[in-house]
Design a protein around this motif. Structure first.
Motif, short mmCIF file in Angstrom:
data_model
loop_
_atom_site.label_atom_id
_atom_site.label_comp_id
_atom_site.label_asym_id
_atom_site.label_seq_id
_atom_site.Cartn_x
_atom_site.Cartn_y
_atom_site.Cartn_z
N GLY A 194 0.82 -1.22 0.00
CA GLY A 194 0.00 0.00 0.00
C GLY A 194 0.84 1.25 0.00
N ASN A 195 0.21 2.37 0.31
CA ASN A 195 0.95 3.63 0.25
C ASN A 195 0.85 4.46 1.53
N GLN A 196 0.40 3.83 2.64
CA GLN A 196 0.35 4.56 3.89
C GLN A 196 1.77 4.84 4.38
N GLU A 197 1.90 5.91 5.12
CA GLU A 197 3.18 6.18 5.74
C GLU A 197 3.37 5.16 6.85
N LEU A 198 4.48 4.43 6.81
CA LEU A 198 4.65 3.33 7.75
C LEU A 198 5.31 3.83 9.04
N SER A 199 4.52 4.51 9.84
CA SER A 199 5.02 5.06 11.09
C SER A 199 4.52 4.21 12.25
N ALA A 200 5.11 4.44 13.42
CA ALA A 200 4.64 3.72 14.61
C ALA A 200 3.18 4.06 14.89
N ASP A 201 2.78 5.32 14.65
CA ASP A 201 1.38 5.71 14.87
C ASP A 201 0.44 4.87 14.00
N PHE A 202 0.85 4.66 12.78
CA PHE A 202 0.01 3.87 11.87
C PHE A 202 -0.12 2.43 12.38
N ALA B 4 19.10 -14.79 10.27
CA ALA B 4 18.78 -13.45 9.78
C ALA B 4 18.56 -13.49 8.28
N ARG B 5 17.65 -12.67 7.79
CA ARG B 5 17.41 -12.62 6.34
C ARG B 5 18.60 -12.00 5.63
N ASP B 6 18.55 -12.08 4.33
CA ASP B 6 19.57 -11.43 3.51
C ASP B 6 19.25 -9.93 3.49
N ALA B 7 20.17 -9.14 4.04
CA ALA B 7 19.91 -7.70 4.19
C ALA B 7 19.67 -7.01 2.86
N THR B 8 20.24 -7.54 1.81
CA THR B 8 20.08 -6.89 0.50
C THR B 8 18.67 -7.09 -0.06
N LYS B 9 17.95 -8.02 0.50
CA LYS B 9 16.63 -8.32 -0.07
C LYS B 9 15.51 -7.51 0.56
N PHE B 10 15.86 -6.62 1.49
CA PHE B 10 14.84 -5.79 2.13
C PHE B 10 14.36 -4.69 1.20
N THR B 11 13.07 -4.52 1.11
CA THR B 11 12.56 -3.34 0.40
C THR B 11 12.56 -2.18 1.39
N LEU B 12 12.45 -0.98 0.84
CA LEU B 12 12.44 0.20 1.70
C LEU B 12 11.26 0.15 2.66
N ARG B 13 10.10 -0.25 2.15
CA ARG B 13 8.91 -0.29 3.00
C ARG B 13 9.02 -1.37 4.07
N GLU B 14 9.69 -2.45 3.75
CA GLU B 14 9.91 -3.48 4.78
C GLU B 14 10.74 -2.92 5.93
N LYS B 15 11.78 -2.16 5.58
CA LYS B 15 12.63 -1.57 6.61
C LYS B 15 11.83 -0.58 7.45
N VAL C 258 7.19 -1.18 13.68
CA VAL C 258 6.61 -2.24 14.50
C VAL C 258 7.53 -2.53 15.70
N SER C 259 8.84 -2.31 15.55
CA SER C 259 9.75 -2.47 16.69
C SER C 259 9.52 -1.38 17.72
N GLU C 260 9.19 -0.20 17.21
CA GLU C 260 8.90 0.90 18.14
C GLU C 260 7.63 0.60 18.96
N VAL C 261 6.62 0.08 18.29
CA VAL C 261 5.39 -0.25 19.00
C VAL C 261 5.65 -1.39 19.99
N LEU C 262 6.52 -2.31 19.61
CA LEU C 262 6.88 -3.41 20.52
C LEU C 262 7.56 -2.84 21.77
N ARG C 263 8.47 -1.89 21.55
CA ARG C 263 9.14 -1.25 22.68
C ARG C 263 8.10 -0.58 23.60
#
Lengths: 422, 369
Positions: free
Chosen positions: B129-137, B162-173, B179-184
């Motif tokens: 999708g195209n939502q801003e992927l923030s902790a608030d979202f 660990a996954r292959d770091a090169t295979k991350f998309t920007l949105r995945e990162k 989601v790590s922030e919300v976990l914290r």
């Protein structure tokens, strides 16, 4: 089956007092003098080609083959005229064959007392009200009554829709049947009927992604809150022969009816629902259509608060959409005409669209899987006016076909009858 | 007579129709034994619960920092380190599963932190999708299924590494950071609700997390005014029931379900191959609850002390069964997802069930009638 048999016997024994299946509302000014006792019920067999959980898999429900038998409901109705102008009306519904619970002394667990659920199901008081009639055009009802929003809440008898199960679009977004407590003014005037209700409102904690306001119908707690009341208006017109037009409107806030209203003081959670429907019926053809659109204010804030409700209460806690929508149309044709016994065969087709996340507010994520379309073909065979065998086959398309399509074959036996009327 | 006849039918019908439902209160009055549990409850809160949740929120902060570094650097080393922090945050969570009553339940934090299985379809919709992927979202726009440990796990791990770091998309990162922030935040909230949270006041204020009276205080004060526990034995029973519940879940759910269905998708934490560690830590949460402390050194007065006074051999038996259960789970060849039918699985289920049973049938009767 024994139940069906008994009911069939009852149908044979009592002289048929055919309840009007006309498309015109019959409950505003019912036709009996002193009392009547009746029932309606459904027996259902279903075979599905998909698994029960469509969320745990990326492609939707996996292929499966499962069948169920159910007694979705048996409703006993009893109406009594305390006086010519004062009527007592009650309806009790046994869902899935009723319920059972018992206190047991468990010697195997150190003599502990345990509350056991012995049988799942529900016994629900659907209606219980006193109605005073002033004239055909003006009646007052006080008590627990049906909320006439959507065609199926206005006409919920199983002979009043073709499918083996209640229309799934309405079932997914509205309580069905929807019954609340309050006061109602209703009547017939010329070719118009109206009903205006002031009833208890919904509980915002129950709203969810999959079922919109359905579980907002109060009942988890023993007391029903009416801090936020709701108004309901339904108007029907039958000016054109064989055609009944209906429109309904619901409006009410929902946050003050929650268990901890102080958490939601800053918002109203106003729910407004609008619906239009029609039913056309001549000697051969039946066509029915229905449209429902609903809006919740503050849906984003409600989603945010609901997320942290105690796990100990059975709410779903999923984000709720601002808008939900459904529309449906069904058409049937009585192929052989009708004989004197009321025997007839009506093949039908039906189309349903519904989306409980039609539009979401703010950051609430709109999950595309709640957009569904259902195509149904089937037939209703009326052995007599109030006893009907139903068969249908439906295909449910999810998210415009991006998830596995689900097929269901259904068989139903339904009846609807006043056994005794005086 | 006519009136009678006229009324008879309706009366009969009404009696046919009306179904009377009677409800009766079934709560047993829990007899308060003369035993004084004050110190045991204090020990339990201060040395079992609080240290567990302190470790969890501290590690969750490290995890978030590392994930944010990875979002900027894209380096495999950062990703590998983040995976380790995920495991070190996960461990105290699993060691806390015997005390999911109170704040974890009242604030729905268990589902928010640990919903399983992961809703991959919805996650794909979000990533596409195209939502801003923030902790608030993540916090406000999504349900419980797209946050918490397993969403982070899915983004970090593949096949137990660990996954292959090169295979991350920007949105995945971006999603991983959010989601790590919300976990914290959720781990911080759970800790603060028990502990009081004064040492993290500014962060709690920024997140608008209101703590009120710490649950730990209320728990210690069981039997006194200001505590929802009417007696000390109510509070001790809550601890025991928590231990029984997680024992039952590990033996008859977490291990038994995938074993019976032979479906790897039912195995919790299988992206990271952390399942067996999870299960062992669950038994450690029983152990820490029973022995009153997360480390040997911190353990003093506990339910074990009480049981020992009543029946020393029972206490020894429980300790042995707990150790056995942890070993029996460890004996299942890893990863669990590839060994669902291993011969050791039944032994592990039996061993855990024995722990659960002995607490249920031997310890609870000492506390409640």
């Amino acid at each position: 089956m024994r139940l069906t048999f008994t009911l069939l016997m009852l149908l044979c024994v009592f002289k048929m007092n055919a309840q009007s299946t006309s498309i015109i509302r019959s409950d505003v000014n019912p036709e009996y003098d002193s009392y009547r006792f009746g029932a309606y019920g459904e027996l259902l067999f279903q075979q599905m080609d998909y698994g029960p959980n469509r969320y745990a898999h990326e492609d939707g429900a996996p292929k499966d083959n499962r069948s169920v038998v159910d007694l979705p409901r048996l409703v006993l109705e009893f109406n009594y005229k305390l006086r010519k102008d004062i009527e007592f009306v009650t309806e009790i519904e046994f869902e899935h064959g009723g319920t059972g619970a018992g206190l047991e002394l468990e010697y195997e667990e150190m003599g502990e007392y345990e509350m056991e659920v012995e049988k799942a199901g529900e016994v629900v008081l659907e209606q219980f009200f006193i109605k005073k009639s002033f004239s055909r055009a003006f009646n007052v009802k006080i008590g627990h009554m049906l909320v006439p929003i959507g065609i199926t809440n206005a006409r919920h008898l199983p002979t009043q829709f073709f499918t083996t199960v209640r229309p799934e679009g309405e079932m997914s977004m509205l309580p069905l049947t929807w019954h609340e407590t309050g006061i109602s003014f209703l009547g017939d005037y010329r070719r118009w009927s109206y009903e205006l209700q002031l009833i208890n409102g919904l509980d915002a904690n129950g709203f969810s992604s999959a079922n919109w306001i359905v579980d907002g119908k109060q009942g988890i707690f023993e007391t029903i809150k009416i801090t936020d009341p709701a108004v309901v208006l339904r108007v029907e017109n039958k000016r054109i022969n064989n055609l009944n037009l209906g429109a309904g409107f619901y409006y009410g806030n929902s946050t003050a009816n929650t268990a901890k209203p102080e958490k939601m003081k800053h918002i109203t959670g106003a729910v407004s629902i609008f619906n239009l429907d029609f039913a056309y019926q001549n000697k051969r053809a039946v066509i029915r259509g229905n449209f429902v659109y609903g809006n919740i204010s503050d849906s984003e804030e409600i989603s945010k608060i609901n997320r942290s409700i105690s796990t100990n209460i059975q709410y779903s806690r999923t984000p709720v959409a601002q808008n939900a929508m459904t529309y449906a149309i069904e058409a049937g044709y009585n192929v052989f005409g009708e004989n004197s016994e009321g025997e007839k065969l009506i093949p039908f087709v039906r189309y349903d669209y519904y989306n409980t996340m039609q539009h979401t507010a703010g950051s609430v994520f709109k999950d595309a899987r709640y957009k569904r379309e259902v195509f149904t073909v089937g037939a209703n065979y009326f052995l007599m006016e109030n006893l009907c065998l139903k068969v249908d086959y439906s295909s449910r398309k999810i998210d415009s076909g991006n998830l596995n399509t689900e097929h269901t074959f259904g068989l139903g036996l339904v009846f609807n009858h006043w056994f005794i009327k005086k | 007579m006519r009136v009678f006849n006229k009324m008879l039918l309706p009366i009969l019908l009404i009696s046919m129709v009306l179904v009377s439902c009677s409800e009766s209160s079934t709560t047993d009055p829990i007899e308060t034994k003369s035993y004084d549990f004050t110190l045991i409850l204090e020990q339990y809160v201060d040395h079992t619960i609080v240290p567990t949740y302190t470790e969890m929120k501290d590690n969750a902060k490290l995890l978030l920092a590392k994930v944010e570094e990875f979002e900027t650097s894209g380096a495999q080393a950062d990703l590998d380190a983040a995976c380790e922090y995920w495991k070190s945050t996960r461990a105290p969570w699993e060691k806390g599963e015997a005390f999911l009553f109170g704040p974890a339940a009242y604030n729905n934090l268990d589902p928010l932190l640990d919903s399983w299985p992961l809703d991959k379809n919805q996650l794909d919709q979000v990533l596409d999708g195209n939502q801003e992927l923030s902790a608030d979202f993540v916090r406000d726009g999504l349900g419980a299924v797209l946050r918490g440990f397993h969403t982070v796990e899915y983004l970090l791990f593949e096949e137990g590494a660990a996954r292959d770091a090169t295979k991350f998309t920007l949105r995945e990162k971006q999603y991983l950071s959010a989601v790590s922030e919300v976990l914290r935040d959720d781990t911080l909230k759970l800790w603060a609700l028990w502990e009081g949270g004064t040492s993290e006041k500014s962060l709690l204020d920024a997140l608008e997390i209101e703590v009120g009276t710490p649950y730990g205080e209320e728990f210690k004060k069981a039997g006194n005014i200001g505590s929802r526990y009417l007696s000390q034995s109510d509070a001790v029973d809550e601890i025991l029931q928590g231990m029984i519940a997680i024992g039952d879940e590990v033996a008859n759910g977490k291990i038994a379900d995938p074993h019976n269905s032979n479906n790897v998708l039912e195995v919790e934490s299988w992206f990271s191959w952390n399942s067996l560690t999870d299960f062992q830590n669950n038994i450690r949460s029983i152990e820490n609850s029973y022995l009153g402390g997360t480390t040997e050194a911190s353990r003093q007065l506990s339910i074990s002390t009480f049981v020992k006074e009543k029946d020393p051999s029972l206490d020894t038996e429980i300790k042995v069964l707990i150790t056995d259960a942890i070993e029996a789970i460890g004996a299942i060849p890893a990863p669990f997802r590839n060994n669902l039918q291993a011969s050791q699985v039944q032994g592990a289920m039996d061993a855990v069930n024995q722990v659960k049973d002995i607490i249920e049938t031997k310890v609870r009767p000492l506390i409640v009638n």
